[in-house]
Design an enzyme around this catalytic site. Structure first.
Site, PDB file in Angstrom:
ATOM      1  N   PRO A 197      41.253  36.759  34.461  1.00  0.00           N
ATOM      2  CG  PRO A 197      39.428  35.852  35.603  1.00  0.00           C
ATOM      3  CD  PRO A 197      40.405  35.547  34.524  1.00  0.00           C
ATOM      4  CE  LYS A 232      45.562  46.150  35.143  1.00  0.00           C
ATOM      5  NZ  LYS A 232      44.925  47.210  35.892  1.00  0.00           N
TER       6      LYS A 232
END
Ligand code: RFL
Ligand code: PHB
Length: 398
Positions: free
Chosen positions: A298, A302
């Site tokens: 994370p 995205k």
């Protein structure tokens, strides 16, 4: 009884499935969305918070942006915090100056709520508590999608199936492991995330590299913070009392005059860090997308954005075959997705490596320190970072 017929069966009501349903609806293509969890569960899940500029623009174009535009926070930079000599510094990456672009802070939970609300208001099929358990006839003219709900087992007959059932879904698992051609990397770390009833320490996100590990101060609103800590892979919430979480958040994030504000925990969770790419995204009439096809750590914010990019490709190509009879329209699906997938996989890996403490290695530490210095100079590396973070352009969805 004859099974229900549809053009596209969409497996999973995450952001990918719900957005694809919307794009197909706007093109006049029939779809049924099947979601194994309950409506309340799906509406309660806390996940992503950052939406790229091209994705925010797409949401507006699709008529899903009204509440987002009213409630979002627009950020034109982020702060990178790290040691410089014996001091902690915060460097600002100025997205607006480097790219003219911004990002939107708006919770995935809110986006999913908006999409479900629209689909239900339009009276279109979206079934909760309906778990897909099998797909038959992927190489035939129609696919039989078998699912189970409280009424028992049923089948839907579809021309195509969108496998957008997330990282723990069934569609990719139905295929032989070798067929998926999976490449992956795991990291010896996880993120502990807390949603906190307190103002964030800064009006922008702070990504912090610290000798004890990465930390991130994000937010959902000016009154609600979303804070993350790097923890060892395998730790559980039971290993982290609230006192211990606050101690680490303060040590890794506080600067004089800008402390993390404490408040009630509204939610907490642990997410492992990993990168996964299934290099095959199409098997006959099954098309994989979003987290079902690839997972990124994370750090670069995205996952959701990449899922949306896949769906613009899929929506346009399904339009090609179903509306215009172009049988070849789906042929380039995986190639065109995988280009962006690898760009984003690289960016997420790079940002994870830059900011986390993954191994004790002085050589690597010097390289990371130097990259942070180069980023602060605002040259080509900062430009690439800002371009990648705010989002590469999307292809048309219809
Ligand atoms: P989802 O959201 O997992 O949805 C898949 C859905 O499929 C259902 N399902 C099934 N339904 C029917 N039959 C079956 N057999 C099924 N099996 C599963 C599931 O119940 C679920 O509802 O996948 P999708 O749509 O591909 O969306 C992907 C995103 O959710 C994900 O990439 C992001 O949340 C990742 N992510 C972030 N992405 C960003 O772009 N920006 C961020 O800031 C960001 N932060 C994050 C994140 C993910 C995190 N965690 C918890 C993984 C922060 C965190 C902590
Ligand atoms: C979030 O607010 O949940 C968030 C923000 C930035 C990230 C990941 C998650 O890189």
């Amino acid at each position: 009884m004859n099974p229900i017929q549809t053009d596209v069966a969409i497996v999973g009501a995450g952001p990918a499935g719900l957005l694809l349903a919307r794009m197909l609806q706007l093109q006049g293509i029939d779809a049924v969305v099947l979601e194994r969890r309950s409506r309340d569960y799906v509406l309660g899940r806390v996940r992503a918070g950052i939406i790229e500029q091209p994705v925010a623009e797409l949401l507006v174009e699709l008529g899903v942006g009204e509440r987002m535009l009213a409630d979002r926070l627009v950020h034109d930079g982020v702060q990178l915090q790290h040691h410089a000599g014996d001091r902690m510094v915060r460097d600002r990456i100025d997205f607006a100056a480097l790219t003219g672009k911004t990002v939107t802070v708006y919770g995935q939970r809110e986006l999913v709520r908006d999409l479900i609300g629209l689909r239900e208001a339009d009276g279109l099929p979206l079934r909760f508590g309906a778990e897909v358990i099998g797909l038959d006839g992927l190489s035939d003219d129609r696919v039989a999608v078998r699912y189970r709900d409280e009424a028992g087992e049923s089948t839907i007959s579809a021309r195509y199936v969108a496998g957008v059932d997330g990282a723990h879904g069934i569609t990719a698992q139905l295929l032989d492991g070798a067929e998926r051609q999976t490449l992956q990397r795991s990291y010896p770390a996880a993120w502990l995330g807390v949603l906190v009833e307190a103002a964030p320490p800064s009006h922008e996100l702070i990504y912090a590299r610290h000798p004890e590990g990465f930390a991130l101060a994000s937010m959902r609103t000016p009154e609600v913070s979303r804070l993350y800590l790097q923890v060892p892979a395998g730790d559980t919430l039971a290993d982290w009392s609230s006192d211990r979480i606050w101690e680490h958040l303060h040590r890794r994030l506080d600067l004089p005059g800008s402390p993390v504000n404490e408040g009630r925990f509204l939610e907490s969770s642990i997410t492992p860090l990993r990168s996964v790419v299934h290099r095959r995204m199409r098997y006959g009439r099954l098309l994989l997308g979003g987290d079902a096809a690839h997972v990124v750590p994370p750090t670069g914010a995205k996952g959701l954005n990449l899922a949306v990019a896949d769906m613009t490709q899929l929506s346009r190509r399904l339009g090609g075959v179903l509306l215009r009879g172009d049988e070849a329209a789906l042929d380039g699906y995986q190639e065109s997705c995988l280009h962006r997938v690898w760009q984003v996989t690289h960016f997420s890996w790079w940002m994870t490596d830059l900011l986390h403490r993954l191994e004790s290695d002085e050589f690597g530490e010097e390289l990371r320190t130097e990259q942070l210095r180069t980023l602060a100079d605002g040259g080509p590396l900062a430009q690439w970072f800002a371009d990648s973070y705010t989002g590469l352009p999307l292809t048309p969805w219809s």
